[in-house]
Design a protein around this motif. Structure first.
Motif, PDB file in Angstrom:
ATOM      1  N   LEU A  80       0.530  -1.307   0.250  1.00  0.00           N
ATOM      2  CA  LEU A  80      -0.076  -0.106   0.093  1.00  0.00           C
ATOM      3  C   LEU A  80       1.024   1.159   0.238  1.00  0.00           C
ATOM      4  N   THR A  81       1.041   1.355  -1.139  1.00  0.00           N
ATOM      5  CA  THR A  81       2.342   3.010  -1.165  1.00  0.00           C
ATOM      6  C   THR A  81       0.961   4.312  -1.907  1.00  0.00           C
ATOM      7  N   ARG A  82       1.708   5.328  -1.494  1.00  0.00           N
ATOM      8  CA  ARG A  82       0.492   5.853  -2.191  1.00  0.00           C
ATOM      9  C   ARG A  82       0.171   6.432  -3.896  1.00  0.00           C
ATOM     10  N   LEU A  83      -1.186   6.591  -3.398  1.00  0.00           N
ATOM     11  CA  LEU A  83      -0.892   6.477  -5.063  1.00  0.00           C
ATOM     12  C   LEU A  83      -1.234   8.389  -5.706  1.00  0.00           C
ATOM     13  N   GLU A  84      -0.584   8.386  -7.097  1.00  0.00           N
ATOM     14  CA  GLU A  84      -0.570   9.354  -6.856  1.00  0.00           C
ATOM     15  C   GLU A  84      -0.915  10.626  -8.368  1.00  0.00           C
ATOM     16  N   SER A  85      -1.426   9.103  -8.512  1.00  0.00           N
ATOM     17  CA  SER A  85      -2.442  10.007 -10.466  1.00  0.00           C
ATOM     18  C   SER A  85      -3.281   8.931 -10.242  1.00  0.00           C
ATOM     19  N   ARG A  86      -4.138   9.497 -11.504  1.00  0.00           N
ATOM     20  CA  ARG A  86      -5.333   8.134 -12.332  1.00  0.00           C
ATOM     21  C   ARG A  86      -4.464   7.261 -12.834  1.00  0.00           C
ATOM     22  N   GLU A  87      -3.520   7.444 -13.305  1.00  0.00           N
ATOM     23  CA  GLU A  87      -2.867   6.057 -13.679  1.00  0.00           C
ATOM     24  C   GLU A  87      -2.496   4.979 -12.524  1.00  0.00           C
ATOM     25  N   ASP A  88      -2.427   5.831 -11.286  1.00  0.00           N
ATOM     26  CA  ASP A  88      -1.053   4.415 -10.306  1.00  0.00           C
ATOM     27  C   ASP A  88      -2.939   3.746  -9.787  1.00  0.00           C
ATOM     28  N   PHE A  89      -4.264   4.564  -9.858  1.00  0.00           N
ATOM     29  CA  PHE A  89      -4.440   3.736  -8.784  1.00  0.00           C
ATOM     30  C   PHE A  89      -5.172   2.942 -10.323  1.00  0.00           C
ATOM     31  N   LEU A  90      -5.584   3.215 -10.917  1.00  0.00           N
ATOM     32  CA  LEU A  90      -6.108   1.555 -12.972  1.00  0.00           C
ATOM     33  C   LEU A  90      -4.884   0.904 -12.254  1.00  0.00           C
ATOM     34  N   GLU A  91      -3.610   1.291 -12.257  1.00  0.00           N
ATOM     35  CA  GLU A  91      -3.119  -0.288 -11.460  1.00  0.00           C
ATOM     36  C   GLU A  91      -3.322  -0.588 -11.375  1.00  0.00           C
ATOM     37  N   LEU A  92      -3.078   0.171 -10.156  1.00  0.00           N
ATOM     38  CA  LEU A  92      -3.843  -1.227  -8.763  1.00  0.00           C
ATOM     39  C   LEU A  92      -5.018  -1.663  -8.532  1.00  0.00           C
ATOM     40  N   ARG A  93      -6.049  -1.557  -9.190  1.00  0.00           N
ATOM     41  CA  ARG A  93      -6.615  -2.269  -9.206  1.00  0.00           C
ATOM     42  C   ARG A  93      -6.833  -3.662 -10.114  1.00  0.00           C
ATOM     43  N   ALA A  94      -6.299  -3.291 -11.596  1.00  0.00           N
ATOM     44  CA  ALA A  94      -6.392  -4.163 -12.059  1.00  0.00           C
ATOM     45  C   ALA A  94      -4.948  -5.264 -11.406  1.00  0.00           C
ATOM     46  N   ARG A  95      -4.186  -4.545 -10.760  1.00  0.00           N
ATOM     47  CA  ARG A  95      -3.651  -5.926  -9.777  1.00  0.00           C
ATOM     48  C   ARG A  95      -4.334  -6.774  -8.523  1.00  0.00           C
ATOM     49  N   ALA A  96      -5.290  -5.556  -7.888  1.00  0.00           N
ATOM     50  CA  ALA A  96      -6.641  -6.460  -6.868  1.00  0.00           C
ATOM     51  C   ALA A  96      -7.328  -7.544  -7.475  1.00  0.00           C
ATOM     52  N   GLN A  97      -7.360  -7.130  -8.950  1.00  0.00           N
ATOM     53  CA  GLN A  97      -8.216  -7.935  -9.545  1.00  0.00           C
ATOM     54  C   GLN A  97      -7.646  -8.950  -9.567  1.00  0.00           C
ATOM     55  N   SER A  98      -6.408  -8.789 -10.679  1.00  0.00           N
ATOM     56  CA  SER A  98      -5.799 -10.326 -10.484  1.00  0.00           C
ATOM     57  C   SER A  98      -5.621 -11.171 -10.066  1.00  0.00           C
ATOM     58  N   ARG A  99      -5.421 -10.421  -8.528  1.00  0.00           N
ATOM     59  CA  ARG A  99      -4.835 -11.235  -6.973  1.00  0.00           C
ATOM     60  C   ARG A  99      -6.433 -12.547  -6.868  1.00  0.00           C
ATOM     61  N   TRP A 100      -7.808 -11.186  -6.898  1.00  0.00           N
ATOM     62  CA  TRP A 100      -8.684 -11.995  -6.661  1.00  0.00           C
ATOM     63  C   TRP A 100      -9.117 -12.859  -7.578  1.00  0.00           C
ATOM     64  N   GLN A 101      -8.633 -12.567  -8.612  1.00  0.00           N
ATOM     65  CA  GLN A 101      -8.258 -14.009  -9.747  1.00  0.00           C
ATOM     66  C   GLN A 101      -8.274 -15.268  -9.358  1.00  0.00           C
ATOM     67  N   ASN A 102      -7.566 -14.636  -8.817  1.00  0.00           N
ATOM     68  CA  ASN A 102      -6.173 -15.610  -9.013  1.00  0.00           C
ATOM     69  C   ASN A 102      -6.349 -16.583  -7.476  1.00  0.00           C
ATOM     70  N   LEU A 103      -7.518 -15.804  -6.805  1.00  0.00           N
ATOM     71  CA  LEU A 103      -7.525 -16.497  -5.222  1.00  0.00           C
ATOM     72  C   LEU A 103      -8.541 -17.303  -5.639  1.00  0.00           C
ATOM     73  N   TRP A 104      -9.465 -18.082  -6.952  1.00  0.00           N
ATOM     74  CA  TRP A 104     -10.861 -17.978  -6.582  1.00  0.00           C
ATOM     75  C   TRP A 104     -10.485 -19.614  -7.517  1.00  0.00           C
ATOM     76  N   GLU A 105      -9.544 -18.706  -9.110  1.00  0.00           N
ATOM     77  CA  GLU A 105      -9.269 -19.569  -9.856  1.00  0.00           C
ATOM     78  C   GLU A 105      -7.898 -20.229  -9.355  1.00  0.00           C
ATOM     79  N   GLY A 106      -7.009 -20.273  -9.261  1.00  0.00           N
ATOM     80  CA  GLY A 106      -5.663 -21.010  -8.420  1.00  0.00           C
ATOM     81  C   GLY A 106      -5.539 -21.783  -8.122  1.00  0.00           C
ATOM     82  N   GLY A 107      -4.303 -23.330  -7.899  1.00  0.00           N
ATOM     83  CA  GLY A 107      -4.757 -24.107  -7.494  1.00  0.00           C
ATOM     84  C   GLY A 107      -4.867 -24.404  -6.099  1.00  0.00           C
ATOM     85  N   GLN A 108      -5.002 -22.879  -5.381  1.00  0.00           N
ATOM     86  CA  GLN A 108      -5.367 -23.217  -3.464  1.00  0.00           C
ATOM     87  C   GLN A 108      -6.121 -23.647  -3.479  1.00  0.00           C
ATOM     88  N   THR A 109      -6.913 -24.186  -1.762  1.00  0.00           N
ATOM     89  CA  THR A 109      -7.840 -24.205  -1.487  1.00  0.00           C
ATOM     90  C   THR A 109      -7.975 -23.059  -0.204  1.00  0.00           C
TER      91      THR A 109
END
Lengths: 568, 197
Positions: free
Chosen positions: A10-39
């Motif tokens: 969690l580092t400070r977001l300075e711009s619009r692009e920073d937020f979009l990047e964080l959101r993309a990262r969070a979404q892929s992390r979320w997807q990975n949680l439910w589609e990955g190989g772990q229980t």
């Protein structure tokens, strides 16, 4: 590692692009949680499930399964009847929810040996002979909009929330919508105050924005002192970022420099989770100076109440925030003109503000498509009493009372007969059998003496004597009266006194007339909303159950005055 | 009438506690030390929060502790005490070793919480906000809601919720709390620490 501590990221977001990047990262992390190989094992932790030992279940999961699965601490999902519950998602399978778990069951459930404890599959597809949770009568008739993250995200994780769409509305008002456009959406949505008043939020915002003093505030009223309401507590526990986002949107749109959230002090978990949400948002720079490089500043403060029902009233709440006794004042000036620290203040209920992010993202039209002609959207409801199921539910406005009670809450518990339902907390009259086909919305209930209020209703059964019940409700108002104005301070004790006289078998029929007359004085002369509605439950009981009151006048309802009550 | 009276005759009812008990003021100073402020307005906003912290730690706020809060936030002790007596969460008298909340919300009322309050009055001689003479038990009747309505009527003894309870069960729960955890609580009290749930 999917479940790595997020703080480091969690580092400070300075711009619009920073937020979009964080959101993309969070979404892929979320997807990975439910589609990955772990229980993945999720345990529902909320105030109500903690009371049933859910923390022990969570500890057991961490100790026994920590090495083989990802353990998540999610919030309760509103279904109190199945607590404590855990959700197990095995690789390649949808998550299955198991209810009423004992700590000793955890390992067996994890190994798939306890399918009889399975309540359903989260999502729409059934798994084998385990049906979808959405097909369960408790969830089937619900429409979960603001509570859709309940039991799904980790409330302490801002990344979970962002992956599920949090701060999208905030992003939109920062970069895409002008303040006028945003208010137009809220007005088009016709979202009315969820705290009981039913005042349209759009109008309030408009006048707040036009206020001549530029220093202004937004206050979220999360104080629930009513004896049976905990929808806001539930919302804080399951999705704090949604509330925070709603407040921040209001701040930006109304040009307020600071947002407040006033939370009842009796909710330690809600306060802790909300403070965590604020801290994370501050770390990301969503609160503070120059938010996402837009040059806009928003500050935020969390304030807690001290257990006074009256502090739900807007002016009393503001006095409480200012550190004095929470006593309402005369209006005008209204708080949008002169509120906190004598500056314009926009005060909204938690549930109202929680609806704002979706309205901004999906548009006012979308929201106006839900519910009835005059009451849009959904409503969180907490109905208690001798019912088969308990919980916090979110239903579309306009559902009939019968549907709500019979389908969602499963009807009366075994051995109890329905007598009536006390609506609108302590501020309205009861409804009986004949009213069950009335739709649940702001206006229809008022026509028959009921009230939507903040959605906390209580069913009472044949064993409850309505005279005693009316005394209880009146005594509540007596206790919670702030003692500022005379009609309420003296009128409510007078009502309790008359009722006690009747209950102890010393009443006369004149006492019933006296109740009517005293009530009229309290209703007409009191300063604030509490006093103006304090005698209404009693009057409603008298209207709907005249025979019982007449019977009580003749014979009383209790054998003798309990000694300790005689003194008070 | 006869029943209520005979119950009072048969059972020894300890008088409510009226003595003095001290709060360690150094701990209070430490607790409120992080309530710093930039301006007069913020200082006032923090009074309630500071009091809550003290109340949560000790279970009550003594006049001396209120004085320290007042000093920290640049206000008067009268102002602070005015808040303490207005808001229901605060106590100005010490709590017992075992603190019990009886939920008296509407759902619990419908399911019979009135009988529980009555039971405590008859058996232990204490009413809302009072403590037994031996400092063992104090009760608080919660006018709001504990939010565990499916277990109504609910009581919370120390950190544990119990429900649904009958008056008889309540008495035995209280006796068990006093006998079972007495020693452990003693220790905690003497350290000036108090658990809160």
């Amino acid at each position: 590692m999917v479940n790595a501590p997020m703080d480091s990221r969690l580092t400070r977001l300075e711009s619009r692009e920073d937020f979009l990047e964080l959101r993309a990262r969070a979404q892929s992390r979320w997807q990975n949680l439910w589609e990955g190989g772990q229980t993945v094992v999720s345990v529902g932790i909320g105030s109500s499930s903690i009371a049933k030992g859910a923390l022990t279940v969570l500890d057991t999961c961490r100790a026994e399964l920590g090495n083989v699965a990802t353990i998540r601490e999610v919030s309760g999902n509103g279904a109190f009847w199945m607590e404590p519950w855990i959700e197990v998602r095995r690789p390649g399978e949808p998550p299955v929810v198991y209810g009423q778990i004992e700590p000793t069951d955890v390992v067996a459930v994890f190994n798939g040996e306890c399918d009889d404890l399975a309540v359903g599959v989260r999502g729409d597809t059934p798994l084998g002979n385990i049906p979808s949770l959405n097909e369960h009568p408790f969830f089937k008739d619900q429409l979960q909009v603001i509570s859709r993250n309940a039991g799904v995200i980790e409330p302490d994780s801002i990344e979970d929330a962002i992956a599920r769409g949090a701060y999208d509305g905030y992003f939109k008002v920062l970069f895409e919508l002008s303040a006028e456009e945003a208010i137009a959406e809220v007005t088009a949505a016709n979202v009315r105050g969820r705290g009981g008043g039913g005042f349209p939020a759009g109008i309030k915002w408009e006048s707040g924005r036009k206020a001549r003093v530029t220093e202004r505030y937004v206050v979220c009223n999360s104080h629930e002192g009513e004896p049976n309401v905990y929808k806001d507590r539930h919302l804080h526990e399951c999705d704090p970022h949604r509330i925070l986002e709603g407040i921040l949107i209001a701040c930006i749109v109304c040009g307020a420099e600071r947002g407040y959230n006033y939370i009842g002090g009796e909710y330690p978990l809600a306060i802790r989770r909300f403070r965590q949400a604020v801290a994370d948002a501050e770390r990301l720079g969503l609160i503070g100076k120059n938010v996402l490089g837009t040059g806009k500043n928003v500050a935020f403060r969390v304030r807690t109440g001290g257990g006074a029902y009256i502090c739900g009233e807007a002016s009393a709440m503001m006095f409480s925030i200012m550190g004095v006794r929470g006593q309402p004042r005369t209006k005008p000036p209204r708080s949008v003109e002169e509120g906190l620290w004598k500056r314009p203040t926009i005060a909204n209920n938690t549930e109202t503000l929680a609806n704002i992010p979706d309205i901004i993202v999906n548009g006012g039209e979308w929201f106006a498509g839900l519910g009835t002609e005059s009451s849009k959207g959904t409503k969180l409801m907490t109905v208690q009493g001798p019912l088969a199921r308990h919980g916090v539910v979110e239903v579309e406005m306009g559902m009939t009372l019968r549907q709500l009670l019979d389908n969602v809450f499963g009807g009366m518990a075994e051995g109890y007969t329905f007598k009536g339902v006390q609506t609108g907390g302590v501020s309205a009259g009861p409804l009986t059998d004949q009213h069950l086909d009335i739709p649940v919305d702001f206006d229809s209930l008022g026509d028959v003496g009921g009230m939507l209020g903040s959605g906390g209703w209580v069913i009472f059964d044949e064993s409850v004597n309505v005279v005693d019940f009316a005394r209880y409700l009146t005594a509540f108002n007596r206790y919670e009266s702030c003692s500022k104005c005379v009609p309420c301070r003296l009128g409510n004790p007078a009502l309790v006194e008359i009722l006690d006289r009747i209950r102890f078998g010393r009443g006369t029929m004149d006492d019933l007339t006296l109740i009517q007359r005293t009530s009229k004085h309290i209703i007409e002369l009191s300063l604030c909303g509490l006093g103006q509605v304090a005698p209404v439950p009693l009057l409603g009981m008298m209207e709907h159950f005249p025979d019982e009151f007449a019977h009580a006048v003749k014979y009383g309802t209790v054998a003798a005055p309990p000694l300790s009550l005689a003194a008070d | 009438m006869a029943n209520a009276e005979s119950a009072h005759v048969v059972l020894p009812v300890p008088a409510p506690y009226t003595g003095r008990q001290e709060i360690d003021l150094d701990i209070v100073r430490e607790l409120v030390s992080h309530f710093t402020f930039d301006d007069f307005e913020e200082a006032q906003e923090l009074i309630l929060s500071a009091l809550q912290e003290v109340n949560e730690h000790f279970g009550w706020v003594s006049p001396e502790a209120a004085q320290i809060v007042a000093q920290q936030l640049n206000t008067t002790v009268n102002r602070v005490f005015g808040l303490l007596t207005f808001y229901a969460d605060f106590r100005t008298e010490p709590r017992g070793h075992h603190h019990m909340l009886i939920c008296h919300g509407m759902a619990c009322y419908v399911m019979g919480s009135q009988a529980l309050v009555q039971e405590v009055q008859d058996r232990f001689g204490i009413d809302d906000g009072e403590t037994t003479g031996d400092l063992q038990i104090s009760i608080q009747v919660v006018n709001g809601c504990l939010g565990v309505c499916d277990k109504a009527p609910v009581v919370k003894i120390d950190d544990d919720y119990h429900g649904p309870v009958t008056p008889e069960e309540l008495t035995s729960l209280l006796h068990r709390a006093v006998e079972g955890h007495g020693a452990m609580r003693e220790e905690r009290m003497s350290n000036g620490q108090r658990s809160h749930g």
